[in-house]
Each structure stands twice: as structure tokens, then as C-alpha cells.
Design a protein around this motif. Structure first.
Motif, PDB file in Angstrom:
ATOM      1  N   THR A 106      47.964  29.956 -80.390  1.00 43.79           N
ATOM      2  CA  THR A 106      47.357  28.626 -80.384  1.00 43.79           C
ATOM      3  C   THR A 106      47.718  27.858 -79.123  1.00 43.79           C
ATOM      4  O   THR A 106      46.860  27.215 -78.492  1.00 43.79           O
ATOM      5  N   LEU A 107      48.986  27.903 -78.742  1.00 45.38           N
ATOM      6  CA  LEU A 107      49.423  27.189 -77.543  1.00 45.38           C
ATOM      7  C   LEU A 107      48.786  27.773 -76.285  1.00 45.38           C
ATOM      8  O   LEU A 107      48.411  27.031 -75.362  1.00 45.38           O
ATOM      9  N   ALA A 108      48.656  29.102 -76.232  1.00 40.89           N
ATOM     10  CA  ALA A 108      48.030  29.729 -75.060  1.00 40.89           C
ATOM     11  C   ALA A 108      46.571  29.317 -74.943  1.00 40.89           C
ATOM     12  O   ALA A 108      46.070  29.018 -73.843  1.00 40.89           O
ATOM     13  N   GLY A 109      45.851  29.310 -76.059  1.00 51.08           N
ATOM     14  CA  GLY A 109      44.457  28.893 -76.027  1.00 51.08           C
ATOM     15  C   GLY A 109      44.298  27.428 -75.643  1.00 51.08           C
ATOM     16  O   GLY A 109      43.392  27.066 -74.877  1.00 51.08           O
ATOM     17  N   LEU A 110      45.185  26.576 -76.145  1.00 48.82           N
ATOM     18  CA  LEU A 110      45.123  25.166 -75.789  1.00 48.82           C
ATOM     19  C   LEU A 110      45.397  24.945 -74.305  1.00 48.82           C
ATOM     20  O   LEU A 110      44.802  24.058 -73.680  1.00 48.82           O
ATOM     21  N   ALA A 111      46.300  25.745 -73.739  1.00 47.42           N
ATOM     22  CA  ALA A 111      46.581  25.609 -72.308  1.00 47.42           C
ATOM     23  C   ALA A 111      45.335  25.878 -71.477  1.00 47.42           C
ATOM     24  O   ALA A 111      45.052  25.167 -70.493  1.00 47.42           O
ATOM     25  N   ALA A 112      44.552  26.886 -71.874  1.00 45.94           N
ATOM     26  CA  ALA A 112      43.310  27.177 -71.153  1.00 45.94           C
ATOM     27  C   ALA A 112      42.299  26.042 -71.314  1.00 45.94           C
ATOM     28  O   ALA A 112      41.587  25.680 -70.365  1.00 45.94           O
ATOM     29  N   LEU A 113      42.239  25.463 -72.515  1.00 43.85           N
ATOM     30  CA  LEU A 113      41.313  24.357 -72.735  1.00 43.85           C
ATOM     31  C   LEU A 113      41.706  23.125 -71.930  1.00 43.85           C
ATOM     32  O   LEU A 113      40.843  22.393 -71.423  1.00 43.85           O
ATOM     33  N   LEU A 114      42.997  22.885 -71.790  1.00 43.86           N
ATOM     34  CA  LEU A 114      43.446  21.710 -71.052  1.00 43.86           C
ATOM     35  C   LEU A 114      43.057  21.798 -69.576  1.00 43.86           C
ATOM     36  O   LEU A 114      42.767  20.787 -68.936  1.00 43.86           O
ATOM     37  N   VAL A 115      43.057  23.019 -69.046  1.00 43.81           N
ATOM     38  CA  VAL A 115      42.708  23.186 -67.632  1.00 43.81           C
ATOM     39  C   VAL A 115      41.263  22.780 -67.380  1.00 43.81           C
ATOM     40  O   VAL A 115      40.943  22.137 -66.366  1.00 43.81           O
ATOM     41  N   THR A 116      40.383  23.121 -68.310  1.00 46.16           N
ATOM     42  CA  THR A 116      38.952  22.850 -68.107  1.00 46.16           C
ATOM     43  C   THR A 116      38.524  21.485 -68.628  1.00 46.16           C
ATOM     44  O   THR A 116      37.541  20.927 -68.155  1.00 46.16           O
ATOM     45  N   ALA A 117      39.255  20.958 -69.626  1.00 41.59           N
ATOM     46  CA  ALA A 117      38.817  19.699 -70.248  1.00 41.59           C
ATOM     47  C   ALA A 117      39.423  18.475 -69.591  1.00 41.59           C
ATOM     48  O   ALA A 117      39.031  17.359 -69.917  1.00 41.59           O
ATOM     49  N   SER A 118      40.382  18.665 -68.702  1.00 43.75           N
ATOM     50  CA  SER A 118      41.013  17.513 -68.059  1.00 43.75           C
ATOM     51  C   SER A 118      39.976  16.776 -67.225  1.00 43.75           C
ATOM     52  O   SER A 118      39.332  17.360 -66.355  1.00 43.75           O
TER      53      SER A 118
END
Length: 328
Positions: A106-118
């Protein structure tokens, strides 16, 4: 401080508060089969969970002021990550290896989302017709999922996630519109959308309480997934939000969402109970089986067998009582 960082920090605190509220709601639901409103209003545990949910909602509102829906809502998955150790602590057990693996995914997937959603702080809001249309469609879907007679479980969890996601999208409209100094603080738009927020937030809370009657893991996972999906659709379709990085950013976001979903599903699996050794009924010694009830042995000792040069159990049979002790 960077607006994106502020949104992330506020979302983290909000997720912890939501997790504590979910654990409290699940414990309350497990102690009663009736989740009627009147019964809940008389429960101190219910008001404690409402207080936690209210605190989490305020933090969430603040996060929506500094970050877009596509950033803040996926961070809601941290609620499930925080609920895992909290639930284990309350249940008096350790976090299992499966739960740790789900947390890492879950944390790994969220890290990828944060990169694109920032992205920049939000400045667009829903118009009154758009807010009413979103509210009407969502209410119809929730009504279909939680119609009377439906067994409490994942349908109610899905409805709760949709209600919470829409409430978050409407909350962002209220927050941005209310803090816009170019217009009145309490306009008709702000008041009307705020009433819709209150209705969907209360509905989501009650639907979650009903869903948790079937346990915490799977319903909370469904709530965690449905919430950002509903909010992200509104943000991308109506608020002009987007993802950074073009096509590559979109692929990264999809990969991150897939990994995060896999982690959430892993966390929703029931924790296996500790294995118990099979119990075996004690077998009666062959010598004892041949004795009558009066002759049944009262003790067993180990005696040396001269033929086998080993110690073997010897039963001491029951002795008859002395004559002077025989009852008259």
C-alpha cells in the motif's frame, strides 16, 4: 512550507484519526447486532467514534485546502494501514507477516501516486448545478446498494466509501469558496453545498457502522478504495485536476493504484488463528481394562522388568478395606 507537503502531513494525521474511529466502530458493532440510530445515540463508545471522525474530518478539510483531490484522497488508504496495528493491539495479538506485506504494498503504491498527483493548491469549485447533480447521482447509487433487506457487508461499505468521497469533493468546494476573499464568506453556494456535505458525511458514518458488523478488515478496505475513486472521478471530470508527467505519469499512477489496491486487498484478508495442537483422549491401560470397578487401579508406578531390563508401568489395584472399617 510547500502546500503539497502540508496536505500530506494533514492527511497523515487525518488517516490515523479515521483509523482509530474505525476500530472503535468495529468494536461497538461486534458487541451489538442492532445498529439503530436511537441505540447508537445512547452509547458512549459511539460518541467517542463520532468525535474521532469529526477530528479526522477537520484535518481532511484542511488538507483539501492545500492539495487537490487526486492527491489527498489516495492518502486515505493510510487509514487501513494505521488500523492494522491499532486493531491488532486492541485484539491483543501481533501484526502478522501478511499484514506487514499488505502495508508495504500500500505504501509503495501511494508513493507512486504522490509523484504524479502532486500539484498546485486547488482553485476551482463545483457550481450549484454540478453539486446537485453529483449529490443526486450518488444518492441514487447509495440507495440501490443499501436498500432495505440488504445483508450488512461490502455493499454498505461501498456505499459508505462513495458517500465519504463525494463529501470530500463537496468539502473542497466549500473550503475554497469560503476562503475566497473576492466573494461573501457565507454565500448561497457555500451554505447549500455545506448542507450536502453534512448529509453525506453522516450517511457515510452510519453506513460504515452497519458494514463493520461483518468485521473490520474487508469493509474498511472497500471503504478505503471506493472513497478515492469517487473523489478522483469528480476531481478529474469537474474540477479540472490532472496528473503530472503526461502519458508516463498516467502509467505510473495506474501502476501505483494497482499496487496500492493489491496491498489493500492483502490487508483485508482475515488473519489466521494460531494453530492448535490436536488433543488426544488418554487411553486406558490394557491391564486396567481387564479389572472390575472394585479392582480398578488407584496408582501406577514404574518397575524394573528383569526380562526386558527396562522399566514398565505396573498398576496397583484397589485393595479391599479392612474388616474393622467395613461399614455396618
Amino acid at each position: 512550507m510547500n502546500a503539497t507537503l502540508v496536505a500530506v502531513v494533514l492527511s497523515l494525521f487525518s488517516a490515523v484519526a479515521y483509523a482509530a474511529a474505525a476500530v472503535a466502530q468495529e468494536r461497538l458493532a461486534s458487541r451489538t447486532s442492532d445498529s439503530g440510530v436511537v441505540r447508537l445515540l445512547g452509547s458512549g463508545a459511539w460518541w467517542w467514534s463520532v468525535t474521532l471522525n469529526g477530528s479526522a474530518a477537520l484535518l481532511h478539510v484542511a488538507a483539501l485546502k492545500y492539495g487537490p483531490l487526486t492527491l489527498v484522497q489516495p492518502l486515505g488508504a493510510l487509514t487501513l494501514v494505521a488500523a492494522v496495528p491499532l486493531g491488532a493491539r486492541v485484539a491483543g495479538r501481533r501484526v502478522s507477516a501478511v499484514e506487514w506485506r499488505g502495508t508495504a504494498l500500500t505504501l509503495a503504491g501511494l508513493a507512486a501516486l504522490l509523484v504524479t498527483a502532486s500539484g498546485p493548491a486547488p482553485d476551482d469549485v463545483l457550481s450549484v448545478p454540478e453539486a446537485l447533480a453529483v449529490a443526486g447521482i450518488t444518492a441514487a447509487v447509495i440507495g440501490a446498494l443499501s436498500r432495505p433487506g440488504t445483508r450488512p457487508g461490502l455493499r454498505h461499505a461501498t456505499a459508505s466509501g462513495l458517500a465519504s468521497g463525494v463529501a470530500s469533493a463537496l468539502t473542497q468546494t466549500v473550503t475554497v469558496a469560503a476562503t475566497d476573499r473576492s466573494g461573501p464568506l457565507l454565500s448561497a453556494q457555500v451554505i447549500g453545498v455545506a448542507l450536502l456535505v453534512a448529509a453525506f458525511a453522516a450517511g457515510g458514518l452510519l453506513l460504515a457502522q452497519t458494514a463493520y458488523r461483518g468485521g473490520l478488515g474487508a469493509p474498511l478496505a472497500v471503504v478505503t478504495l471506493a472513497n478515492p475513486v469517487a473523489a478522483a472521478i469528480i476531481g478529474l471530470a469537474l474540477l479540472g485536476e490532472g496528473l503530472r508527467g503526461g502519458a508516463a505519469g498516467l502509467l505510473l499512477a495506474l501502476a501505483g493504484a494497482t499496487v496500492a489496491a493489491r496491498g489493500v486487498v492483502t490487508l483485508s484478508r482475515p488473519v489466521p488463528e494460531p494453530a492448535q495442537l490436536p488433543t488426544k483422549e488418554p487411553e486406558e491401560h490394557p491391564i486396567a481394562a481387564e479389572l472390575s470397578e472394585e479392582e480398578h487401579p488407584v496408582a501406577a508406578v514404574l518397575a524394573l522388568n528383569p526380562q526386558s531390563a527396562s522399566y514398565e508401568p505396573v498398576l496397583i489395584p484397589r485393595q479391599p478395606a479392612p474388616a474393622h472399617l467395613t461399614p455396618l
